[in-house]
Design an enzyme around this catalytic site. Sequence first.
Site, mmCIF file in Angstrom:
data_model
loop_
_atom_site.group_PDB
_atom_site.id
_atom_site.type_symbol
_atom_site.label_atom_id
_atom_site.label_comp_id
_atom_site.label_asym_id
_atom_site.label_seq_id
_atom_site.Cartn_x
_atom_site.Cartn_y
_atom_site.Cartn_z
ATOM 1 N N TYR A 121 -5.549 -2.471 18.505
ATOM 2 C CA TYR A 121 -4.446 -2.454 17.543
ATOM 3 C C TYR A 121 -3.552 -3.668 17.790
ATOM 4 O O TYR A 121 -3.158 -3.934 18.927
ATOM 5 C CB TYR A 121 -3.652 -1.161 17.753
ATOM 6 C CG TYR A 121 -2.516 -0.913 16.786
ATOM 7 C CD1 TYR A 121 -2.700 -0.166 15.631
ATOM 8 C CD2 TYR A 121 -1.231 -1.385 17.058
ATOM 9 C CE1 TYR A 121 -1.653 0.096 14.771
ATOM 10 C CE2 TYR A 121 -0.176 -1.128 16.189
ATOM 11 C CZ TYR A 121 -0.394 -0.393 15.049
ATOM 12 O OH TYR A 121 0.644 -0.136 14.197
ATOM 13 N N ALA A 123 -0.270 -5.579 17.908
ATOM 14 C CA ALA A 123 1.191 -5.486 17.873
ATOM 15 C C ALA A 123 1.811 -6.789 17.384
ATOM 16 O O ALA A 123 3.037 -6.889 17.260
ATOM 17 C CB ALA A 123 1.726 -5.138 19.259
ATOM 18 N N ARG A 204 7.288 -7.308 21.266
ATOM 19 C CA ARG A 204 6.438 -6.341 21.976
ATOM 20 C C ARG A 204 6.503 -6.507 23.492
ATOM 21 O O ARG A 204 6.178 -5.584 24.228
ATOM 22 C CB ARG A 204 4.989 -6.484 21.515
ATOM 23 C CG ARG A 204 4.391 -7.858 21.792
ATOM 24 C CD ARG A 204 2.968 -7.975 21.319
ATOM 25 N NE ARG A 204 2.475 -9.344 21.462
ATOM 26 C CZ ARG A 204 1.201 -9.702 21.298
ATOM 27 N NH1 ARG A 204 0.309 -8.780 20.996
ATOM 28 N NH2 ARG A 204 0.834 -10.957 21.426
ATOM 29 N N ARG A 231 -15.426 6.001 36.360
ATOM 30 C CA ARG A 231 -14.179 6.586 35.865
ATOM 31 C C ARG A 231 -14.187 8.112 35.790
ATOM 32 O O ARG A 231 -13.128 8.716 35.624
ATOM 33 C CB ARG A 231 -13.847 5.995 34.496
ATOM 34 C CG ARG A 231 -13.675 4.484 34.511
ATOM 35 C CD ARG A 231 -12.707 4.037 35.592
ATOM 36 N NE ARG A 231 -12.516 2.582 35.580
ATOM 37 C CZ ARG A 231 -11.715 1.935 36.414
ATOM 38 N NH1 ARG A 231 -11.053 2.595 37.344
ATOM 39 N NH2 ARG A 231 -11.597 0.625 36.341
#
Length: 315
Positions: A121, A123, A204, A231
């Site tokens: 995404y 910013a 940001r 993970r």
Amino acid sequence: MELTDQQKKEIAEQQSQINTTKRVTAPGLEKILYEILPVLDHGFVRVVDYMGDDTSIVQSARVSYGKGTKKVSTDSGLIKYLMRHRHSTPFEMCEIKYHVKLPIFVARQWIRHRTANVNEYSARYSILDKEFYLPAKENLAAQSKNNRQGRGDLINGEQADDVLKILKEDAEKSYKDYETMLNERHDGTIINENKKGLARELARMNLTLNTYTQWYWKTDLLNLLNFLSLRADDHAQYEIRAYADIMIDSLKRWVPITYEAFMDYRIGAIELSSKGKSVISKMIKGKSCDFENSELTKREWNELMESFGFKEKMI
């Protein structure tokens, strides 16, 4: 995690699609395709696309023209052999794409796995949502005394309340300052018509690392397994492990035979060094073997003993 009406509509439209294909599909994965699978307080994982299934692995391993053998047991044996002997390239023939919403600090840890195609995404283009990750009290812990990148004893009571208060207040203040610099609210409302907003790419920088971001993460099955083996491990940080656990469930739905082999030979297994193998061999044969004559370091010895449940032999 709250979804907007628009987001719910988009997901419903995706799930209502009916397409015909000559390619293999995974019925279990099809059931959750596009579905929001919540993680942490505001995060999620969505499977948005995939290619191949267990038979694709078998087909590429045999370089056959068909879908693979019709005997599931035979395919299972081959996949287990490939997993056991680390013949990795057949697993690269399958791919999967996830849509993930996650805190920035988790994303920065995640991106260290440089074996996927990622689009995050922006910013620079859009305003980030006003959502921050705040850990539950049971996940607040002090720094471990013997592990520089891990957690130790839990932080309880008033101290835990103070930590959560700091995290929340800092995140909210930083976001409010972010909107002030932009001269725009996250809902698009202009704050002061007489002022210019700072460029989004600059504003940001003030946001806290627990702010949520989103990305599309596409990888092949081999690299997904490598990611999950690290993970989903008990030693991994809780926050990224929460995402790995959801993804392991999607792995089970997508390639159940590979999942079974992965859980057996990777997640549920341990690796032995030649010296460690020698130690265990002597113990099985009833021969005397202790740390002093093992040629292992203290850490190696402790890890080996713990792996086999010989905690009384740890030093």
